[in-house]
Design an enzyme around this catalytic site. Structure first.
Site, PDB file in Angstrom:
ATOM      1  N   ASP A   6    -112.338 -77.733 -30.466  1.00  0.00           N
ATOM      2  CA  ASP A   6    -112.800 -78.262 -31.745  1.00  0.00           C
ATOM      3  C   ASP A   6    -112.640 -79.779 -31.738  1.00  0.00           C
ATOM      4  OD1 ASP A   6    -113.391 -75.734 -32.595  1.00  0.00           O
ATOM      5  OD2 ASP A   6    -111.601 -75.507 -33.836  1.00  0.00           O
ATOM      6  N   HIS A  64    -109.675 -82.862 -43.143  1.00  0.00           N
ATOM      7  CA  HIS A  64    -111.043 -82.984 -43.655  1.00  0.00           C
ATOM      8  C   HIS A  64    -111.308 -81.834 -44.610  1.00  0.00           C
ATOM      9  CE1 HIS A  64    -112.393 -79.606 -41.061  1.00  0.00           C
ATOM     10  NE2 HIS A  64    -111.521 -80.097 -40.200  1.00  0.00           N
ATOM     11  N   GLU A  86    -114.804 -65.508 -34.966  1.00  0.00           N
ATOM     12  CA  GLU A  86    -115.283 -65.493 -33.575  1.00  0.00           C
ATOM     13  C   GLU A  86    -114.140 -65.604 -32.576  1.00  0.00           C
ATOM     14  OE1 GLU A  86    -114.357 -69.617 -34.101  1.00  0.00           O
ATOM     15  OE2 GLU A  86    -115.439 -68.251 -35.414  1.00  0.00           O
ATOM     16  N   ASP A  87    -113.073 -66.343 -32.924  1.00  0.00           N
ATOM     17  CA  ASP A  87    -111.965 -66.483 -31.981  1.00  0.00           C
ATOM     18  C   ASP A  87    -111.194 -65.170 -31.832  1.00  0.00           C
ATOM     19  OD1 ASP A  87    -111.196 -66.658 -34.584  1.00  0.00           O
ATOM     20  OD2 ASP A  87    -109.912 -68.404 -34.352  1.00  0.00           O
ATOM     21  N   MET A 130    -104.260 -82.173 -36.238  1.00  0.00           N
ATOM     22  CA  MET A 130    -105.608 -81.937 -36.747  1.00  0.00           C
ATOM     23  C   MET A 130    -106.002 -83.074 -37.675  1.00  0.00           C
ATOM     24  SD  MET A 130    -107.115 -78.760 -39.018  1.00  0.00           S
ATOM     25  CE  MET A 130    -107.389 -77.662 -37.623  1.00  0.00           C
ATOM     26  N   TRP A 150    -117.392 -69.919 -41.018  1.00  0.00           N
ATOM     27  CA  TRP A 150    -116.071 -70.185 -40.454  1.00  0.00           C
ATOM     28  C   TRP A 150    -115.297 -68.894 -40.255  1.00  0.00           C
ATOM     29  CZ3 TRP A 150    -111.111 -69.229 -42.162  1.00  0.00           C
ATOM     30  CH2 TRP A 150    -110.088 -69.877 -41.440  1.00  0.00           C
ATOM     31  N   ARG A 197    -113.689 -78.754 -46.145  1.00  0.00           N
ATOM     32  CA  ARG A 197    -114.527 -77.723 -45.536  1.00  0.00           C
ATOM     33  C   ARG A 197    -115.964 -78.223 -45.451  1.00  0.00           C
ATOM     34  NH1 ARG A 197    -113.107 -74.242 -42.557  1.00  0.00           N
ATOM     35  NH2 ARG A 197    -111.592 -73.359 -44.006  1.00  0.00           N
ATOM     36  N   ASP A 201    -111.780 -81.781 -34.069  1.00  0.00           N
ATOM     37  CA  ASP A 201    -110.731 -82.338 -34.931  1.00  0.00           C
ATOM     38  C   ASP A 201    -109.325 -82.066 -34.426  1.00  0.00           C
ATOM     39  OD1 ASP A 201    -110.717 -79.632 -35.354  1.00  0.00           O
ATOM     40  OD2 ASP A 201    -110.980 -79.730 -37.528  1.00  0.00           O
TER      41      ASP A 201
END
Length: 323
Positions: free
Chosen positions: A216, A311, A281-282, A308, A278, A313, A218
């Protein structure tokens, strides 16, 4: 008196004769040495043939000359190949890169308050080529690593990621390339599908990639001893994020930053394509890994720490209700 003078003259004549003989021998030796050098020089040309000579099959067409040799390829001019010149000097062979690179720093101070223009990133990483490619100049890495980032509307985060990760990856003595896979438009975000695209696009550019790091944009590692390499088992790097209090949120968590070899990625048939929005999937990737009999490898929790970039969403990346 005359007898003494005659003896002296006889000795001088003998000395001159010896000097002449010595000079003659030296001249003969030099002559044969130069002759041998010229002979070797011209023999190289005779072995190669005239510079303008074509392939022995020059009288036939290019297609027939290709058929006479398996896997032959015609030149762009349609003429048969010209015999290549003698090979030049080969580049020196570099030693293998060490398993534990000596230049690692350890725990890093990561902050996101200073402005980070791309010009600064370029200035601080002169050895990184266009496209985010880097190869260590002093050793040969065991792997070629593709770092794949799913991306949309995160230019601010990407500059920080590049600022911190390029020096880390260079200190780790990696041969690597960075691939930012952007989802165009404003449809719902699909992280896993972008990672699949990155895997295929990286291999199109360089078939030598044998290790794939999925990160990712971030997330920045807080310790450069967290080596971005692939091993015998799939690797989960981001096991202790500040977002989760530097703890693994649950045993099956495989999000954030992970790594699989090319063989491991193909063994699980890549990542799922049907997770829009969001989350989810992981966990699916973790299940695929478990169902194929592989196990997750993780670094020490003191090394696998990540910051991280805070931020809100993203729009069109709302939580997936079916995750």
């Amino acid at each position: 008196m005359s007898r003494l003078l005659g003896g002296t003259l006889e000795r001088v004549c003998k000395a001159v004769l010896l000097l002449c003989l010595l000079h003659f021998l030296v001249a003969v030796i030099l002559y044969f040495d130069v002759y041998a050098q010229h002979l070797a020089f011209f023999s190289r040309f005779s072995a190669r043939g005239p510079a303008h000579a074509l392939h022995p099959a020059a009288s036939s067409s290019s297609s027939s000359s290709n058929c006479s040799r398996p896997n032959a390829t015609a030149s762009s001019s349609g003429l048969p190949e010209v015999p290549s010149a003698l090979p030049g000097p080969t580049a020196p062979t570099l030693p293998p890169c060490p398993d534990s690179p000596p230049g690692l720093v350890g725990r890093l101070l990561i902050e996101f308050t200073s402005p980070m223009p791309l010009e600064r990133v370029q200035r601080e990483n002169p050895g990184v080529l266009m496209g985010g490619r880097y190869t260590p100049p002093d050793c040969t890495p065991a792997q070629t690593v593709a770092v794949i980032i799913p991306f949309r509307h995160r230019e601010h985060h990407l500059r920080y990621w590049l600022h911190y990760l390029h020096p880390i990856l260079r200190r780790q003595r990696l041969r690597y390339g960075v691939y930012v896979i952007n989802q165009h438009g404003e449809d719902t975000f699909n992280r896993a599908k972008l990672l699949n695209v990155g895997f295929l696009e990286a291999l199109k550019e360089d078939a030598a990639y044998d290790c794939f790091i999925f990160s990712d944009v971030d997330l920045v590692p807080m310790d450069d001893r967290n080596l971005y390499r692939c091993g015998d088992q799939p690797r989960h790097f981001a096991i202790a994020m500040d977002k989760f209090g530097f703890r693994l949120p649950y045993a099956g968590y495989f999000g954030g930053v992970s790594g699989l070899s090319k063989a491991q990625f193909l063994r699980i048939n890549g990542f799922p394509n049907e997770y829009w929005g969001w989350g989810g999937e992981d966990d699916d990737i973790f299940n695929r890994i478990s169902l194929t009999g592989m196990k997750i490898s993780r670094p020490d929790i003191r090394i696998g720490r990540y910051r991280m970039i805070k931020h809100d969403r993203d729009k069109h990346n709302e939580p997936n209700p079916q995750r």
